[in-house]
Design a protein around this motif. Sequence first.
Motif, PDB file in Angstrom:
ATOM      1  N   PRO A  84       0.809  -1.220   0.000  1.00 35.94           N
ATOM      2  CA  PRO A  84       0.000   0.000   0.000  1.00 35.94           C
ATOM      3  C   PRO A  84       0.845   1.274   0.000  1.00 35.94           C
ATOM      4  CG  PRO A  84      -0.089  -1.072   2.153  1.00 35.94           C
ATOM      5  CD  PRO A  84       0.572  -2.027   1.219  1.00 35.94           C
ATOM      6  N   ALA A  85       2.028   1.243   0.614  1.00 31.26           N
ATOM      7  CA  ALA A  85       2.894   2.416   0.601  1.00 31.26           C
ATOM      8  C   ALA A  85       3.313   2.756  -0.829  1.00 31.26           C
ATOM      9  CB  ALA A  85       4.123   2.174   1.474  1.00 31.26           C
ATOM     10  N   PHE A  86       3.704   1.736  -1.589  1.00 33.67           N
ATOM     11  CA  PHE A  86       4.068   1.927  -2.995  1.00 33.67           C
ATOM     12  C   PHE A  86       2.874   2.439  -3.798  1.00 33.67           C
ATOM     13  CE2 PHE A  86       3.869   0.061  -7.256  1.00 33.67           C
ATOM     14  CZ  PHE A  86       5.021   0.590  -7.836  1.00 33.67           C
ATOM     15  N   THR A  87       1.722   1.806  -3.595  1.00 32.50           N
ATOM     16  CA  THR A  87       0.518   2.176  -4.349  1.00 32.50           C
ATOM     17  C   THR A  87       0.113   3.620  -4.077  1.00 32.50           C
ATOM     18  OG1 THR A  87      -0.258  -0.121  -4.226  1.00 32.50           O
ATOM     19  CG2 THR A  87      -1.895   1.583  -4.773  1.00 32.50           C
ATOM     20  N   GLY A  88       0.068   4.009  -2.809  1.00 29.46           N
ATOM     21  CA  GLY A  88      -0.349   5.354  -2.449  1.00 29.46           C
ATOM     22  C   GLY A  88       0.584   6.417  -2.972  1.00 29.46           C
ATOM     23  N   MET A  89       1.882   6.203  -2.826  1.00 29.52           N
ATOM     24  CA  MET A  89       2.847   7.210  -3.246  1.00 29.52           C
ATOM     25  C   MET A  89       2.836   7.408  -4.757  1.00 29.52           C
ATOM     26  SD  MET A  89       4.833   9.215  -1.439  1.00 29.52           S
ATOM     27  CE  MET A  89       5.432   8.429   0.046  1.00 29.52           C
ATOM     28  N   MET A  90       2.796   6.315  -5.510  1.00 25.80           N
ATOM     29  CA  MET A  90       2.795   6.430  -6.967  1.00 25.80           C
ATOM     30  C   MET A  90       1.489   7.039  -7.478  1.00 25.80           C
ATOM     31  SD  MET A  90       5.777   5.507  -7.832  1.00 25.80           S
ATOM     32  CE  MET A  90       5.570   5.483  -9.619  1.00 25.80           C
ATOM     33  N   ALA A  91       0.369   6.688  -6.849  1.00 29.38           N
ATOM     34  CA  ALA A  91      -0.920   7.233  -7.281  1.00 29.38           C
ATOM     35  C   ALA A  91      -0.979   8.746  -7.070  1.00 29.38           C
ATOM     36  CB  ALA A  91      -2.057   6.554  -6.523  1.00 29.38           C
ATOM     37  N   ILE A  92      -0.469   9.239  -5.935  1.00 29.68           N
ATOM     38  CA  ILE A  92      -0.459  10.685  -5.685  1.00 29.68           C
ATOM     39  C   ILE A  92       0.367  11.403  -6.747  1.00 29.68           C
ATOM     40  CG2 ILE A  92       0.306  12.494  -4.079  1.00 29.68           C
ATOM     41  CD1 ILE A  92      -0.259  10.526  -1.804  1.00 29.68           C
ATOM     42  N   ALA A  93       1.508  10.814  -7.095  1.00 35.34           N
ATOM     43  CA  ALA A  93       2.371  11.440  -8.096  1.00 35.34           C
ATOM     44  C   ALA A  93       1.717  11.495  -9.470  1.00 35.34           C
ATOM     45  CB  ALA A  93       3.691  10.670  -8.183  1.00 35.34           C
ATOM     46  N   LEU A  94       0.811  10.549  -9.765  1.00 37.77           N
ATOM     47  CA  LEU A  94       0.214  10.462 -11.103  1.00 37.77           C
ATOM     48  C   LEU A  94      -1.160  11.106 -11.217  1.00 37.77           C
ATOM     49  CD1 LEU A  94       1.225   6.758 -11.897  1.00 37.77           C
ATOM     50  CD2 LEU A  94       2.333   8.843 -12.720  1.00 37.77           C
ATOM     51  N   LEU A  95      -1.746  11.534 -10.089  1.00 35.49           N
ATOM     52  CA  LEU A  95      -3.067  12.165 -10.141  1.00 35.49           C
ATOM     53  C   LEU A  95      -3.008  13.514 -10.852  1.00 35.49           C
ATOM     54  CD1 LEU A  95      -4.642  11.499  -6.612  1.00 35.49           C
ATOM     55  CD2 LEU A  95      -5.551  10.755  -8.818  1.00 35.49           C
ATOM     56  N   PRO A  96      -4.148  13.964 -11.408  1.00 36.05           N
ATOM     57  CA  PRO A  96      -4.190  15.301 -12.023  1.00 36.05           C
ATOM     58  C   PRO A  96      -3.828  16.392 -11.019  1.00 36.05           C
ATOM     59  CG  PRO A  96      -6.137  14.020 -12.614  1.00 36.05           C
ATOM     60  CD  PRO A  96      -5.412  13.234 -11.568  1.00 36.05           C
ATOM     61  N   ASN A  97      -3.503  17.566 -11.538  1.00 33.58           N
ATOM     62  CA  ASN A  97      -2.980  18.650 -10.701  1.00 33.58           C
ATOM     63  C   ASN A  97      -3.982  19.188  -9.692  1.00 33.58           C
ATOM     64  OD1 ASN A  97      -0.540  18.525 -12.004  1.00 33.58           O
ATOM     65  ND2 ASN A  97      -1.012  20.178 -13.444  1.00 33.58           N
ATOM     66  N   THR A  98      -5.253  19.154 -10.018  1.00 36.27           N
ATOM     67  CA  THR A  98      -6.242  19.802  -9.151  1.00 36.27           C
ATOM     68  C   THR A  98      -7.320  18.811  -8.720  1.00 36.27           C
ATOM     69  OG1 THR A  98      -7.517  20.520 -11.087  1.00 36.27           O
ATOM     70  CG2 THR A  98      -5.871  22.059 -10.224  1.00 36.27           C
ATOM     71  N   GLY A  99      -8.025  19.202  -7.646  1.00 37.06           N
ATOM     72  CA  GLY A  99      -9.158  18.412  -7.175  1.00 37.06           C
ATOM     73  C   GLY A  99      -8.741  17.160  -6.430  1.00 37.06           C
ATOM     74  N   ASN A 100      -9.730  16.308  -6.196  1.00 34.86           N
ATOM     75  CA  ASN A 100      -9.506  15.014  -5.533  1.00 34.86           C
ATOM     76  C   ASN A 100      -8.874  15.157  -4.147  1.00 34.86           C
ATOM     77  OD1 ASN A 100     -10.319  13.456  -7.938  1.00 34.86           O
ATOM     78  ND2 ASN A 100      -8.387  14.175  -8.805  1.00 34.86           N
ATOM     79  N   LEU A 101      -9.305  16.170  -3.387  1.00 37.80           N
ATOM     80  CA  LEU A 101      -8.696  16.431  -2.084  1.00 37.80           C
ATOM     81  C   LEU A 101      -8.724  15.203  -1.179  1.00 37.80           C
ATOM     82  CD1 LEU A 101      -7.538  18.251   0.149  1.00 37.80           C
ATOM     83  CD2 LEU A 101      -9.893  18.958   0.675  1.00 37.80           C
ATOM     84  N   TRP A 102      -9.898  14.594  -1.010  1.00 37.34           N
ATOM     85  CA  TRP A 102     -10.013  13.494  -0.054  1.00 37.34           C
ATOM     86  C   TRP A 102      -9.469  12.191  -0.605  1.00 37.34           C
ATOM     87  CZ3 TRP A 102     -10.267  14.793   4.687  1.00 37.34           C
ATOM     88  CH2 TRP A 102     -10.855  16.015   5.029  1.00 37.34           C
TER      89      TRP A 102
END
Length: 516
Positions: A365-383
Amino acid sequence: MDVITVTGRDTGDVENGESNSIHKGSNEEIAADTIAAASEYTPEQYRKLLWKIDLYLLPVMWICYGTQQADKTGISTQAIFGISKDTHLVGQQFSWLTTIFYLSYMVCEAPANYLMQRFPPGKFLSVCMFFWGIIVLCVAFGKNWADLMVLRALQGALECTISPTFMLITGSWYTSREHTFRAVIWGTSNAGMNIISGLINYGIGTHAQQHPGGLAPWKGISFFLGALTIVDSILVFFTLGTPSEVRWLNADEKRAAAARIVSNQTGTDRQKKTEWKWDQAIDTFKDPQTWFFFFVQIVNALPNGGKTTFGKLIWVSFGFTSLETLVKGTVPEYLFSIVWFLIAGITTLKKPNLRFYFMFASLVPAFTGMMAIALLPNTGNLWLRWFLYQITTFGTLPGLLIWTFLPSNVAGRTKKSVTSALLFIAYCVGNAIGAQVFQAKDAPRYIPGLAVCGVMYGVEFSLMVCWRTYYVWQNKRRAKKIAEMGISPEESARIGAMNAEADMTDFDNIHFKYQI
């Protein structure tokens, strides 16, 4: 010198079926008495003794270890309360405040471990904590980058003593099966004390907002943490130490405390070994286990260095205010960490040899969470970002469990000191690099830094698979050799304990079994 012959040195001699010697004399008599004492005390006596040990050690270790974490990472909280602006920091200067801390930590780790072996560990740690508390207080008087760099370097030089001291104390009081749970207890203080200090820092920040023109909140944080550290140093002086050092056990209780951990085959503290053995120091570098410790720790510490320095700024980049970061970001993060640590500690206490599996489960989960944050769009998706960053907290558990292998799987007092120094040097290298992968030009999202952290979690997983495979192979190889010698499991355990009391290393003691 007279010698007593026992079977079991795991060298080329063992391959030829030859024997090994351990020293005879007063030390050998103490070793024999310690091993004999293991069966003299009843389970009820051991339970009462363990309760007393826990009662004296764990609360103080929890408070002190949590305080050092708050001291070390306080710079991250101070960043969102104006320290960069007030001290005129520009570019990568803020990152260097963390890097210089770990570089100093690294340089001083080896001499600190040497001094820890030469002097009573509890008293030595107490003196170091007193002076680093003064240093933390002085951060409030820093005027510029140069002032802060000097203070952070001095803080790192003094603070490098606590983790190896706690590892030594854990190994000298607890059985291998108990190591993980006890280490988890004082390890949860990283999160627990950060919750407490975070709420106090929230109060300091709120007061500063309501009274503009008064004491800057980042200075108030330094005063609070520095004073707390000085108080902790007094507790350490009167409470912590190895069984031979403390004053709250009588002579018979100290004998029982040593007898209780004979089965570890890592040696007890009854003989007060302070001699520096160069052969053990050299052999440390020949042991593959040493290099697993070293490289896994570097890879593990790199994301930690980035998160501890820029964690608060990452929360702000999601859209939280400085005060919201403390109560909506870090407090839930630390609560989740405590729960996961306790689950791992309780489970491994009841079912041994699960440490590596918990580390594997934490890294996914640490790998999944970190990579997903880096790849998300620039805005929105706060929660969504909030959730993904929260699950990276799983990745903190392997950092603690790596350290628990030191008291469990390393025998020989000098070898343990050298391995500890290398382990914490690796810790410093990883953290120093981790602070630098987050570049000012990448603010506020720090995508390259987050991606590097994610990749490191993946690399760490692969290295840990290899490390566990090595331990399994060693245990099977040794069991085969012992069977070929015609030695029973009971006799093997006895000889292994004698070898450990003679200060033989795990690498040489063929009867030593690695915990996994």
